[in-house]
Design an enzyme around this catalytic site. Structure first.
Site, PDB file in Angstrom:
ATOM      1  N   TYR A  77       0.820  -1.215   0.000  1.00  0.00           N
ATOM      2  CA  TYR A  77       0.000   0.000   0.000  1.00  0.00           C
ATOM      3  C   TYR A  77       0.857   1.269   0.000  1.00  0.00           C
ATOM      4  O   TYR A  77       0.367   2.344   0.288  1.00  0.00           O
ATOM      5  CB  TYR A  77      -0.907   0.038   1.246  1.00  0.00           C
TER       6      TYR A  77
ATOM      7  N   LYS B 267       5.384 -14.650   1.519  1.00  0.00           N
ATOM      8  CA  LYS B 267       5.314 -15.453   0.290  1.00  0.00           C
ATOM      9  C   LYS B 267       6.720 -15.503  -0.260  1.00  0.00           C
ATOM     10  O   LYS B 267       6.997 -15.141  -1.405  1.00  0.00           O
ATOM     11  CB  LYS B 267       4.307 -14.815  -0.682  1.00  0.00           C
TER      12      LYS B 267
ATOM     13  N   ASP C 186      -0.675 -18.413   1.043  1.00  0.00           N
ATOM     14  CA  ASP C 186      -1.623 -19.379   0.484  1.00  0.00           C
ATOM     15  C   ASP C 186      -1.915 -20.483   1.496  1.00  0.00           C
ATOM     16  O   ASP C 186      -3.074 -20.866   1.715  1.00  0.00           O
ATOM     17  CB  ASP C 186      -1.129 -19.932  -0.869  1.00  0.00           C
TER      18      ASP C 186
ATOM     19  N   ASP D 170      -4.778  -7.493   4.867  1.00  0.00           N
ATOM     20  CA  ASP D 170      -6.102  -7.076   4.409  1.00  0.00           C
ATOM     21  C   ASP D 170      -6.915  -8.294   3.984  1.00  0.00           C
ATOM     22  O   ASP D 170      -8.071  -8.470   4.392  1.00  0.00           O
ATOM     23  CB  ASP D 170      -5.945  -6.100   3.237  1.00  0.00           C
TER      24      ASP D 170
ATOM     25  N   ASP E  47     -10.362 -10.326   5.969  1.00  0.00           N
ATOM     26  CA  ASP E  47     -11.708 -10.605   5.444  1.00  0.00           C
ATOM     27  C   ASP E  47     -12.017 -12.092   5.608  1.00  0.00           C
ATOM     28  O   ASP E  47     -13.154 -12.471   5.916  1.00  0.00           O
ATOM     29  CB  ASP E  47     -11.832 -10.197   3.962  1.00  0.00           C
TER      30      ASP E  47
HETATM   31  C1  IPM Z   1      -9.859  -2.526   5.135  1.00  0.00           C
HETATM   32  C2  IPM Z   1     -10.366  -2.052   3.809  1.00  0.00           C
HETATM   33  C3  IPM Z   1      -9.428  -1.002   3.232  1.00  0.00           C
HETATM   34  C4  IPM Z   1      -8.052  -1.608   3.121  1.00  0.00           C
HETATM   35  C5  IPM Z   1      -9.884  -0.456   1.867  1.00  0.00           C
HETATM   36  C6  IPM Z   1     -11.263   0.112   1.958  1.00  0.00           C
HETATM   37  C7  IPM Z   1      -8.911   0.512   1.281  1.00  0.00           C
HETATM   38  O1  IPM Z   1     -10.529  -3.128   2.938  1.00  0.00           O
HETATM   39  O2  IPM Z   1      -9.739  -1.692   6.054  1.00  0.00           O
HETATM   40  O3  IPM Z   1      -9.601  -3.712   5.294  1.00  0.00           O
HETATM   41  O4  IPM Z   1      -7.738  -2.274   2.126  1.00  0.00           O
HETATM   42  O5  IPM Z   1      -7.261  -1.412   4.040  1.00  0.00           O
HETATM   43 MN    MN Z   2     -10.102  -5.032   3.834  1.00  0.00          MN
END
Ligand code: IPM
Ligand code: MN
Length: 343
Positions: free
Chosen positions: A131, A181, A214, A238, A242
């Protein structure tokens, strides 16, 4: 009693719904807070051409913490504009390099897995790596078009996030898994592995595993109960968080803290989920992720008793079956139940 100054940025979509809910819960804790609301959002962008004013970062610097809902309204503002105009610059400007994301099942919540006894703390590097924003495009629209985006890993950045992770592991069950990785990415990720081994020597009481991203994705589904603290780069963290949200029952339960550990600037607290335009303003959004994030904020502000009380109230409510499944209870009902538990 200290009064904590909070910059409240509801943002877009359900960011507004869930921050309203969390502020109600915070008010019920009795902790003295002075919230100042900023309407920085995609709506603001359409009116002013900016997600936040030019001096937005300076304005935020005066606060003890930032509480944010969600950013993004892709129907009118591209995500690449809205996120780079608000959320991502805040993380970088205040050196909020440690993104803490807990993944465990709340009482009564059934995740999609057979496993239930997992308790993972993901520590995501939050200011550099994939990032970093270093790159560019040339020959746009031509057949020789080139897009380059470099992931930047600094010794300072990697060392400090690993030390942060080791400290967390030491305070928990004493195990850290570093995710890279390095079998494919031979510069940055091999470097990360090396630094992990160096820092590990400072923490002989913490056991360390190295895993590739992975394999970690599979592990979090097959045997999440074997994991304690995970440390990962910005993008890997990130993605894994999720996945972590999914195994804990969904994004409605995933909380997050963007911490500036040396306190040189305010830290920011926000649910992992996005603005969910499709359900915005409909009293459907689960506020638990935001309320849990608010509890993390209380803890960071030194109000650990209140933080524990909020988490206990969330757990008492989910144990009663409230808010545990999408659509079972509205935002307001879940919030009211948590406020009632606190009283
Ligand atoms: C998160 C979100 C953000 C990220 C996006 C919205 C830029 O997905 O906080 O996990 O990738 O950090
Ligand atoms: Mn995210």
């Amino acid at each position: 009693m200290k009064t904590h100054k909070i910059a409240l940025i509801p943002g877009d979509g359900i960011g507004v719904d869930v921050t309203d809910a969390a502020m109600e819960v915070l008010a019920a804790t009795g902790v003295s807070l002075e919230p100042v609301r900023f309407d920085w959002s995609c709506e603001t962008y359409l009116q002013t051409g900016r997600m936040m004013p030019e001096d937005g970062i300076d304005t935020l610097r005066a606060f003890d913490a930032i509480f944010l809902g969600a950013v993004g309204w892709p129907a009118t503002v591209p995500d690449s504009v809205s996120l780079h105009g608000l959320l991502l610059p805040i993380r970088k400007a205040f050196d909020q390099y440690a993104n803490i994301r807990p993944h465990r099942l709340l009482p009564g919540v059934e995740g999609p897995l057979k496993a239930s006894g997992f308790d993972i703390l993901c520590i995501r590097e939050n200011t550099e790596g994939e990032y970093s924003g270093a790159g560019g495009r040339v020959h746009q629209g031509r057949d020789n078009e080139v897009a380059v985006e470099s992931a930047i890993f600094t010794r300072k950045g990697v060392e400090r996030i690993l030390r942060f992770g080791f400290d967390q592991a030491r305070a928990r069950r004493g195990h850290l898994t570093s995710v890279t990785k390095s079998n494919a990415q031979k510069y940055s990720m091999v470097f990360w592995d090396e630094v992990t081994r160096e820092i590990a020597a400072e923490y002989p009481d913490v056991t360390v595993s190295h895993m590739h991203i992975d394999a970690m994705a599979a592990k979090m589904v097959m045997a999440p109960q074997d994991l304690d603290v995970i440390v990962a780069s910005n993008l890997f963290g990130d993605i894994l968080t999720d996945l972590g949200a999914a195994i804990q029952g969904g994004l409605g339960f995933a909380a997050s803290a963007n911490i500036c550990p040396d306190l040189s600037g305010p830290s920011m607290f926000e649910p992992v989920h996005g603005s969910a335009p499709d359900i915005a303003g409909k009293n459907i959004a689960n506020p638990i992720a935001a309320i849990w994030s608010a509890a993390m904020m209380l803890d960071h502000l030194g109000e650990s008793d209140a933080a524990k009380a909020v988490l206990a109230a969330i757990e008492a409510v989910t144990a009663q079956g409230i808010g545990i499944r999408p659509g079972s209870h509205g935002t307001a009902a879940i919030t009211a139940a948590i406020v009632k538990e606190l009283q």
